[in-house]
Scaffold this active site. Structure first.
Site, short mmCIF file in Angstrom:
data_model
loop_
_atom_site.label_atom_id
_atom_site.label_comp_id
_atom_site.label_asym_id
_atom_site.label_seq_id
_atom_site.Cartn_x
_atom_site.Cartn_y
_atom_site.Cartn_z
N TYR A 235 -23.68 21.45 31.03
CA TYR A 235 -22.43 22.31 30.79
C TYR A 235 -22.36 23.72 31.12
O TYR A 235 -23.33 24.40 30.97
CB TYR A 235 -22.02 22.04 29.32
CG TYR A 235 -20.56 22.45 29.01
CD1 TYR A 235 -19.53 21.79 29.59
CD2 TYR A 235 -20.47 23.22 27.92
CE1 TYR A 235 -18.33 22.30 29.21
CE2 TYR A 235 -19.11 23.41 27.27
CZ TYR A 235 -17.99 23.21 28.11
OH TYR A 235 -16.64 23.43 27.81
N THR B 288 7.18 -3.57 -7.00
CA THR B 288 6.45 -4.47 -6.02
C THR B 288 7.43 -5.12 -5.20
O THR B 288 7.35 -5.70 -3.93
CB THR B 288 5.47 -5.17 -6.72
OG1 THR B 288 6.06 -5.63 -7.89
CG2 THR B 288 4.16 -4.30 -7.25
N ASP C 84 -5.06 -1.98 -2.63
CA ASP C 84 -6.13 -1.18 -3.49
C ASP C 84 -6.82 -2.37 -4.16
O ASP C 84 -7.59 -1.82 -5.12
CB ASP C 84 -5.32 -0.32 -4.36
CG ASP C 84 -4.47 -0.67 -5.18
OD1 ASP C 84 -4.25 -1.94 -5.15
OD2 ASP C 84 -3.82 -0.17 -6.16
N SER D 158 -43.41 21.22 29.42
CA SER D 158 -42.73 21.88 28.34
C SER D 158 -42.03 22.93 28.37
O SER D 158 -42.25 23.67 29.60
CB SER D 158 -43.78 22.22 27.15
OG SER D 158 -44.60 20.89 26.59
N ALA E 89 0.69 -1.15 0.03
CA ALA E 89 0.03 -0.19 0.01
C ALA E 89 0.69 1.18 0.05
O ALA E 89 0.43 2.33 0.69
CB ALA E 89 -0.86 -0.01 1.45
N ARG F 289 -3.53 8.48 -10.38
CA ARG F 289 -4.60 8.82 -11.04
C ARG F 289 -6.03 8.82 -10.41
O ARG F 289 -7.17 9.24 -10.84
CB ARG F 289 -4.79 7.38 -12.03
CG ARG F 289 -3.95 7.42 -13.35
CD ARG F 289 -4.37 6.10 -14.16
NE ARG F 289 -3.56 5.14 -13.68
CZ ARG F 289 -4.13 3.91 -13.89
NH1 ARG F 289 -5.14 3.64 -14.74
NH2 ARG F 289 -3.60 2.80 -13.31
N GLU G 264 5.59 -8.37 -17.84
CA GLU G 264 5.23 -7.19 -17.85
C GLU G 264 4.84 -6.39 -19.03
O GLU G 264 5.54 -6.61 -20.30
CB GLU G 264 5.96 -6.34 -16.86
CG GLU G 264 6.29 -6.80 -15.54
CD GLU G 264 4.77 -6.86 -14.95
OE1 GLU G 264 4.17 -5.78 -14.52
OE2 GLU G 264 4.57 -7.93 -14.38
N LYS H 233 -4.48 6.97 -1.82
CA LYS H 233 -5.09 6.15 -2.61
C LYS H 233 -6.06 4.91 -1.76
O LYS H 233 -7.20 5.07 -1.63
CB LYS H 233 -4.55 5.43 -3.68
CG LYS H 233 -5.32 4.40 -4.51
CD LYS H 233 -4.70 4.08 -5.58
CE LYS H 233 -4.70 2.75 -5.99
NZ LYS H 233 -3.82 2.12 -7.50
C1 UD1 Z 1 1.77 -5.56 -10.96
C2 UD1 Z 1 2.44 -6.82 -11.54
C3 UD1 Z 1 1.63 -7.27 -12.91
C4 UD1 Z 1 0.25 -7.22 -12.57
C5 UD1 Z 1 -0.22 -6.23 -11.73
C6 UD1 Z 1 -1.84 -6.41 -11.05
C7 UD1 Z 1 4.76 -6.35 -11.16
C8 UD1 Z 1 5.87 -6.23 -11.30
N1 UD1 Z 1 3.85 -6.52 -11.68
O1 UD1 Z 1 1.70 -4.50 -11.80
O2 UD1 Z 1 2.19 -8.40 -13.36
O3 UD1 Z 1 -0.55 -7.54 -13.43
O4 UD1 Z 1 0.48 -5.87 -10.50
O5 UD1 Z 1 -2.27 -5.26 -10.58
O6 UD1 Z 1 4.53 -6.80 -9.79
N2 UD1 Z 1 3.41 -0.78 -4.84
C9 UD1 Z 1 4.00 -0.59 -3.71
N3 UD1 Z 1 5.19 -0.05 -4.00
C10 UD1 Z 1 5.94 -0.04 -5.47
C11 UD1 Z 1 5.09 -0.25 -6.39
C12 UD1 Z 1 3.81 -0.96 -6.14
O7 UD1 Z 1 3.67 -0.40 -2.60
O8 UD1 Z 1 7.08 0.16 -5.13
C13 UD1 Z 1 1.82 -1.18 -4.58
C14 UD1 Z 1 0.91 -0.32 -5.21
O9 UD1 Z 1 0.56 0.50 -4.28
C15 UD1 Z 1 -0.24 -1.33 -5.62
C16 UD1 Z 1 0.58 -2.56 -5.97
O10 UD1 Z 1 1.63 -2.56 -5.26
O11 UD1 Z 1 -1.04 -1.34 -4.44
C17 UD1 Z 1 0.72 -2.81 -7.42
O12 UD1 Z 1 1.55 -1.80 -8.03
P1 UD1 Z 1 1.15 -1.33 -9.51
O13 UD1 Z 1 2.14 -0.35 -9.95
O14 UD1 Z 1 -0.25 -0.95 -9.80
O15 UD1 Z 1 1.14 -2.82 -10.10
P2 UD1 Z 1 2.32 -2.92 -11.37
O16 UD1 Z 1 3.80 -3.08 -10.92
O17 UD1 Z 1 1.96 -2.06 -12.55
#
Ligand code: UD1
Ligand code: MG
Length: 472
Positions: free
Chosen positions: A390, A81, A105, A408, A9, A15, A157, A22
């Protein structure tokens, strides 16, 4: 098998075009991130680690009180991630078992799906299993590449994908169940040599394959279950789906909803059978509604407890308060924290109760403020009654016995006691104790002056004329 969960998170959610983080945007009356946390706990994950980054302080402050014992990992810079999960490792020290990786999310995932994912991991006997789904618009997602025999090969990806791979509609939902030892070793081997210069969590899958392990996949039929909320429009759509899911559950248990699309019920709310709910009712927090109640339009209840057969008329607002069997509330009543309306009692329009117990069968039917008061059974509180609880510094108690009549427009200056069966004359200001069965007058005696009205009118007319003359 011990289970832990890491929930990502830290992302900004650009967006959403909002200043609010978010994951703090609300769904069914509570922050989006509460849903995956509660889900993780519901399948037995302990510890649960939330990885925060963007507006970390605000997110932690909001979520922590709702989930005592929740652990946190801090990702100060969003480097992917995989990097995010690394930040959870300190909070997982000493843990051995399986780690569920979820997203803050993605609020609609079901417990049954996570259990099925565990089943896939059992079967494949590998270190990792993941959830996939089919999307007609797979843009932006990691694609699932399989061989001719439909065996899972790899995740690619979007940004690293060839045009052919971009045609694939099976996508990575990003939800994994991973063996903790494998997770630690694989995370230490992640590299960021890709199009986005990020540490991809998806590389765990490649590492598992390279080590000769098998990787299990669970295809989820309903893509909304694994959908994330990236925009306000997506959030509204997910909220509508969740609303439908929650309300259907209540309908199946015998609740009547006149318009389930316009009935807003939180995930933890309980409602008894034969309760009838009109449109535009909001029920949130740990609200519990008994059987056979009526909730009319515009009723808002947060952490309210209602007994059986309670009638709540339109536009009544209840917060951290209780109404027992057969009580009648509203229209336009307000029960604030600590209000208790006992069996068969009535609270009418524009009556506000705070930290007040209204005894069995007692009535406060019109225009009153009753704060810090104990009111006995069968007592009648007249229109316009105010407890002056109060004095600008401290709060004081008003104690009213049973079967009392408060006339009343009475003002009861606390601390004050009024005994059983006492009678307070209308328009009284009560500052001293009224003993049992006494009649109290707390007002000036009326004086009538015979025929004086005519003279008064004449004087007033002269005065008005004189004033007008001066002005002109
Ligand atoms: C990732 C997956 C992708 C998958 C998609 C599904 C990877 C590299 N790719 O995409 O294969 O189809 O999710 O939704 O994992 N987040 C962090 N820190 C970061 C980056 C992301 O906490 O540095 C969190 C975001 O807040 C979000 C979630 O991880 O809740 C997914 O991040 P997002 O950037 O939407 O996913 P992708 O990397 O594009
Ligand atoms: Mg990303």
């Amino acid at each position: 098998m011990a289970l832990a969960s890491v929930i990502l998170a830290a992302g900004q959610g650009t967006r959403m075009k909002s200043e609010r983080a978010k994951v703090l945007h609300e769904l069914s009356g509570e922050p989006m991130v509460h849903h995956p946390i509660r889900l993780a706990r519901s399948v037995g994950a302990d510890p649960v680690v939330l990885v925060i980054g963007h507006q970390a302080e605000q997110v932690q402050k909001t979520v922590e009180p709702a989930f005592p014992g929740l652990r946190f990992g801090l990702q100060s810079e969003q480097k992917g991630t995989g990097h995010a999960v690394m930040q959870a490792l300190p909070a997982l020290e000493g843990f051995h078992g399986r780690v569920l990786i979820l997203y803050g999310d993605v609020p609609l995932l079901r417990a049954e799906t996570l259990k099925a994912l565990g089943g896939v991991l059992d079967e494949t006997k590998g270190p990792l299993a993941l959830i996939t789904t089919r999307l007609s618009q797979p843009k932006g997602y990691g694609r699932i590449v399989r061989d001719e025999a439909h065996h899972f090969l790899k995740i690619v990806e979007e940004k690293d994908a060839s045009p052919e791979i971009r045609q694939i509609t099976e996508v990575n939902a990003g939800i994994y169940s991973v063996d903790s030892e494998f997770l630690r070793s694989a995370l230490s081997r992640l590299k960021n040599d890709n199009a986005q210069k990020e540490y991809y969590l998806t590389d765990l899958v490649a590492i598992a394959k390279a080590d000769g392990h098998s990787v299990g996949t669970l295809l989820v039929d309903d893509p909304t279950e694994v959908k994330g909320a990236n925009t306000q429009a997506e959030l509204a759509e997910l909220a509508a789906t969740l609303r439908r899911r929650i309300n259907l559950g209540h309908l199946e248990r015998g609740v009547t909803m006149i318009d389930p699309e316009r009935t807003y019920v939180g995930t933890e709310v309980e409602i008894g059978a034969d309760t009838v709910i009109q449109p535009n009712v909001h029920l949130g927090g740990r609200t519990k509604i008994g059987r056979g109640c009526t909730l009319d339009t515009g009723v808002v209840i947060q952490n309210g407890i209602l007994g059986d057969r309670v009638t709540v008329r339109p536009y009544t607002v209840i917060e951290d308060a209780q109404a027992d069997r057969g009580a009648i509330l509203g229209p336009f009543a307000r029960l604030r924290p600590g209000a208790v309306v006992m069996d068969e009692a009535h609270v009418g329009n524009f009556v506000e109760l705070k930290k007040t117990r209204l005894g069995k069968g007692a009535k406060a039917n019109h225009l009153a403020y009753l704060g810090d008061a104990e009111i006995g059974a069968g007592t009648n509180v007249g229109a316009g009654t105010i407890t002056c609880n109060y004095d600008g510094y401290g709060k004081y108690l008003t104690e009213i016995g049973e079967g009392v009549f408060i006339g009343s427009n009475s003002t009861l200056v606390a601390p004050v006691q009024i005994g059983d069966q006492a009678y307070v004359a209308a328009g009284s200001v009560i500052t001293d104790q009224v003993a049992e069965a006494d009649l109290a007058f707390g007002r000036a005696r009326q004086v009538n002056k015979s025929g004086r009205a005519k003279a008064l009118r004449a004087e007033a007319m002269e005065k008005a004329k004189a004033a007008k003359g001066k002005k002109g």
